[in-house]
Design an enzyme around this catalytic site. Structure first.
Site, short mmCIF file in Angstrom:
data_model
loop_
_atom_site.label_atom_id
_atom_site.label_comp_id
_atom_site.label_asym_id
_atom_site.label_seq_id
_atom_site.Cartn_x
_atom_site.Cartn_y
_atom_site.Cartn_z
N HIS A 1 31.02 -19.03 -21.22
CA HIS A 1 30.30 -19.92 -20.31
C HIS A 1 31.16 -21.16 -20.07
CE1 HIS A 1 25.94 -18.36 -21.12
NE2 HIS A 1 26.82 -17.37 -21.01
N GLU B 1 30.58 -24.30 -20.21
CA GLU B 1 30.47 -25.35 -21.22
C GLU B 1 31.31 -25.03 -22.45
OE1 GLU B 1 28.04 -23.68 -19.62
OE2 GLU B 1 26.11 -24.67 -19.92
N CYS C 1 24.92 -22.59 -25.36
CA CYS C 1 25.75 -23.73 -24.96
C CYS C 1 25.20 -25.03 -25.52
CB CYS C 1 25.89 -23.78 -23.45
SG CYS C 1 26.86 -22.39 -22.81
N CYS D 1 22.33 -23.14 -21.45
CA CYS D 1 21.51 -22.16 -22.14
C CYS D 1 21.44 -22.55 -23.63
CB CYS D 1 22.12 -20.77 -21.97
SG CYS D 1 23.66 -20.52 -22.90
#
Length: 152
Positions: A52, A54, A85, A82
């Site tokens: 992801h 992040e 993260c 999410c």
């Protein structure tokens, strides 16, 4: 001290992710001297569900700085993180989190599990939402609309 948003750079990373057929999410780590790291989603490209924006930006910033924590650093991300993260943000000790679009389906900050509110959370950053939300939401809407059209 004057506030300077870096959400536009995160949105640029989200657009680049969309161009790679990744979900358009971008993230930027900012420190006292400016941008330290920036990334967009790469889960498909890397065949890695943890890739992801992040997580990639945090990894890149830690590597660039030669440290495991980002105390005093800020993270700008186009979509509400999410739970995975959010946990990474907590473990990295990010000082402030700025995010654009809320994520009612998969968010972990203001929605769902609200990771930073758990008593097991080691560190909770200051959280500012809605920064660049309109543009971030449009990127996501357009991306998924295009995918639905191409499925027919």
């Amino acid at each position: 001290m004057t506030f300077s948003s870096h959400m536009q750079t995160a949105l640029d990373q989200a657009r680049a992710a969309a161009a790679r057929d990744e979900v358009p999410v971008g993230a930027v780590v900012v420190g006292p001297d400016g941008i330290v790291a920036q990334a967009g989603n790469r889960t498909r490209e890397c065949n890695d569900p943890t890739a992801h924006a992040e997580v990639l930006a945090i990894r890149q910033a830690c590597a660039a700085l030669g440290q495991e924590r980002l105390t005093g650093y800020d993270l700008y991300v186009t979509l509400e993180p999410c739970p995975m993260c959010a946990a990474a943000i907590s473990h990295a000790r990010i000082k402030r989190l700025y995010f654009g679009a809320a994520d009612p389906k998969s968010g972990g900050v203001g929605q769902g599990p609200r990771v930073f509110s758990h008593r097991q959370c080691h560190h909770a950053p200051e959280v500012y939402d809605g920064i660049g939300a309109t543009e971030a939401e449009k990127l996501l809407r357009d991306f998924f609309a295009q995918r639905r059209q191409s499925d027919f």
